[in-house]
Structure formats: C-alpha cells, structure tokens
Write a protein that holds these residues in place. Structure first.
Motif, PDB file in Angstrom:
ATOM      1  N   ILE A  64     -22.975   9.153   1.433  1.00  0.00           N
ATOM      2  CA  ILE A  64     -21.592   9.235   1.903  1.00  0.00           C
ATOM      3  C   ILE A  64     -20.723   8.647   0.806  1.00  0.00           C
ATOM      4  O   ILE A  64     -20.979   7.555   0.318  1.00  0.00           O
ATOM      5  N   THR A  65     -19.700   9.397   0.417  1.00  0.00           N
ATOM      6  CA  THR A  65     -18.848   8.964  -0.680  1.00  0.00           C
ATOM      7  C   THR A  65     -17.388   9.115  -0.297  1.00  0.00           C
ATOM      8  O   THR A  65     -16.999  10.112   0.297  1.00  0.00           O
ATOM      9  N   GLY A  66     -16.618   8.130  -0.641  1.00  0.00           N
ATOM     10  CA  GLY A  66     -15.180   8.203  -0.428  1.00  0.00           C
ATOM     11  C   GLY A  66     -14.476   7.613  -1.637  1.00  0.00           C
ATOM     12  O   GLY A  66     -15.002   6.728  -2.305  1.00  0.00           O
ATOM     13  N   VAL A  67     -13.300   8.129  -1.939  1.00  0.00           N
ATOM     14  CA  VAL A  67     -12.499   7.619  -3.046  1.00  0.00           C
ATOM     15  C   VAL A  67     -11.076   7.448  -2.530  1.00  0.00           C
ATOM     16  O   VAL A  67     -10.529   8.337  -1.877  1.00  0.00           O
ATOM     17  N   TRP A  68     -10.490   6.315  -2.816  1.00  0.00           N
ATOM     18  CA  TRP A  68      -9.103   6.059  -2.441  1.00  0.00           C
ATOM     19  C   TRP A  68      -8.376   5.568  -3.676  1.00  0.00           C
ATOM     20  O   TRP A  68      -8.869   4.715  -4.399  1.00  0.00           O
ATOM     21  N   VAL A  69      -7.204   6.125  -3.923  1.00  0.00           N
ATOM     22  CA  VAL A  69      -6.372   5.691  -5.038  1.00  0.00           C
ATOM     23  C   VAL A  69      -5.001   5.350  -4.470  1.00  0.00           C
ATOM     24  O   VAL A  69      -4.402   6.147  -3.752  1.00  0.00           O
ATOM     25  N   GLY A  70      -4.535   4.177  -4.774  1.00  0.00           N
ATOM     26  CA  GLY A  70      -3.217   3.779  -4.295  1.00  0.00           C
ATOM     27  C   GLY A  70      -2.990   2.303  -4.535  1.00  0.00           C
ATOM     28  O   GLY A  70      -3.746   1.635  -5.231  1.00  0.00           O
ATOM     29  N   PHE A  71      -1.931   1.798  -3.935  1.00  0.00           N
ATOM     30  CA  PHE A  71      -1.564   0.394  -4.051  1.00  0.00           C
ATOM     31  C   PHE A  71      -1.757  -0.304  -2.710  1.00  0.00           C
ATOM     32  O   PHE A  71      -1.800   0.343  -1.665  1.00  0.00           O
ATOM     33  N   ASP A  72      -1.867  -1.626  -2.739  1.00  0.00           N
ATOM     34  CA  ASP A  72      -1.982  -2.403  -1.509  1.00  0.00           C
ATOM     35  C   ASP A  72      -0.695  -2.357  -0.700  1.00  0.00           C
ATOM     36  O   ASP A  72      -0.707  -2.537   0.509  1.00  0.00           O
ATOM     37  N   GLU A  73       0.401  -2.146  -1.375  1.00  0.00           N
ATOM     38  CA  GLU A  73       1.706  -2.049  -0.718  1.00  0.00           C
ATOM     39  C   GLU A  73       2.231  -0.631  -0.892  1.00  0.00           C
ATOM     40  O   GLU A  73       1.952   0.024  -1.891  1.00  0.00           O
ATOM     41  N   GLU A  74       3.025  -0.169   0.078  1.00  0.00           N
ATOM     42  CA  GLU A  74       3.559   1.188   0.004  1.00  0.00           C
ATOM     43  C   GLU A  74       4.514   1.326  -1.178  1.00  0.00           C
ATOM     44  O   GLU A  74       5.542   0.655  -1.248  1.00  0.00           O
ATOM     45  N   ARG A  75       4.097   2.164  -2.132  1.00  0.00           N
ATOM     46  CA  ARG A  75       4.945   2.487  -3.269  1.00  0.00           C
ATOM     47  C   ARG A  75       4.391   3.738  -3.946  1.00  0.00           C
ATOM     48  O   ARG A  75       3.234   4.109  -3.751  1.00  0.00           O
ATOM     49  N   SER A  76       5.212   4.371  -4.729  1.00  0.00           N
ATOM     50  CA  SER A  76       4.869   5.641  -5.353  1.00  0.00           C
ATOM     51  C   SER A  76       3.786   5.463  -6.420  1.00  0.00           C
ATOM     52  O   SER A  76       3.773   4.473  -7.154  1.00  0.00           O
ATOM     53  N   LEU A  77       2.916   6.444  -6.512  1.00  0.00           N
ATOM     54  CA  LEU A  77       1.934   6.490  -7.594  1.00  0.00           C
ATOM     55  C   LEU A  77       2.542   7.092  -8.849  1.00  0.00           C
ATOM     56  O   LEU A  77       1.933   7.073  -9.908  1.00  0.00           O
ATOM     57  N   GLY A  78       3.725   7.648  -8.725  1.00  0.00           N
ATOM     58  CA  GLY A  78       4.402   8.294  -9.843  1.00  0.00           C
ATOM     59  C   GLY A  78       4.906   9.651  -9.412  1.00  0.00           C
ATOM     60  O   GLY A  78       4.499  10.183  -8.376  1.00  0.00           O
ATOM     61  N   GLU A  79       5.771  10.217 -10.203  1.00  0.00           N
ATOM     62  CA  GLU A  79       6.360  11.502  -9.860  1.00  0.00           C
ATOM     63  C   GLU A  79       5.291  12.583  -9.717  1.00  0.00           C
ATOM     64  O   GLU A  79       4.422  12.741 -10.581  1.00  0.00           O
TER      65      GLU A  79
END
Length: 90
Positions: A10-25
C-alpha cells in the motif's frame, strides 16, 4: 518492509504544507505527488510480472467522445467503464 509471504503493498504520497497555503501557481498536491508515486512504484515493481486487473461482474466498457461525454459515433474516443445500465444512451 514487505514480508516475502505477504507481498501486498500500500503506497500513498502527499505533497503540501502543514498550514493551508498555495503550492504555487497552477500546482496541486496531486500533480506534485504523481511523479513521486510513479517513480517509486516503477522501481518497486520493475521485476514483478504484469497482471491484468479482473473486471468486476456487472461492469462494461463503452467508447466515449471526450469532448461531449456521449457515446462516440466515430473511430475516435476513449474507453470508459460503467456499471451495467449506467452508460450514456446510444
């Protein structure tokens, strides 16, 4: 670690920040995570035999026009799966 007698993975990947904010345009978590998942799975499964996914009972395939979402009347289209009886009318 994957146990040799139980090779399920079972594999999962998550990309993001601990706080809500944009990853970029124009960037999304799924778009950023997909290359990581593909690279990992390609390496892990490189020596494993390919297996066809068994189609569950009651599932059928219909060629769909990607522009209209309706059944493709020509040669072009993409094959989509539907629960029997839920495909677009012909």
């Amino acid at each position: 670690m994957v146990h040799r007698l139980y090779p399920e993975l079972i594999t999962g990947v998550w990309v993001g920040f601990d706080e809500e904010r944009s990853l970029g345009e124009n960037e999304t978590g799924a778009r950023a995570a997909s290359p990581i998942w593909v690279a990992f799975m390609s390496r892990i499964l490189k020596d494993k035999p390919k297996k066809d996914f068994p189609v569950p009972e009651g599932i059928g395939f219909t060629k769909i026009d990607p522009k209209t979402g309706q059944v493709s009347l020509g040669k072009e289209g993409i094959l989509e799966c539907f629960k029997d009886g839920t495909e677009p009318p012909k």
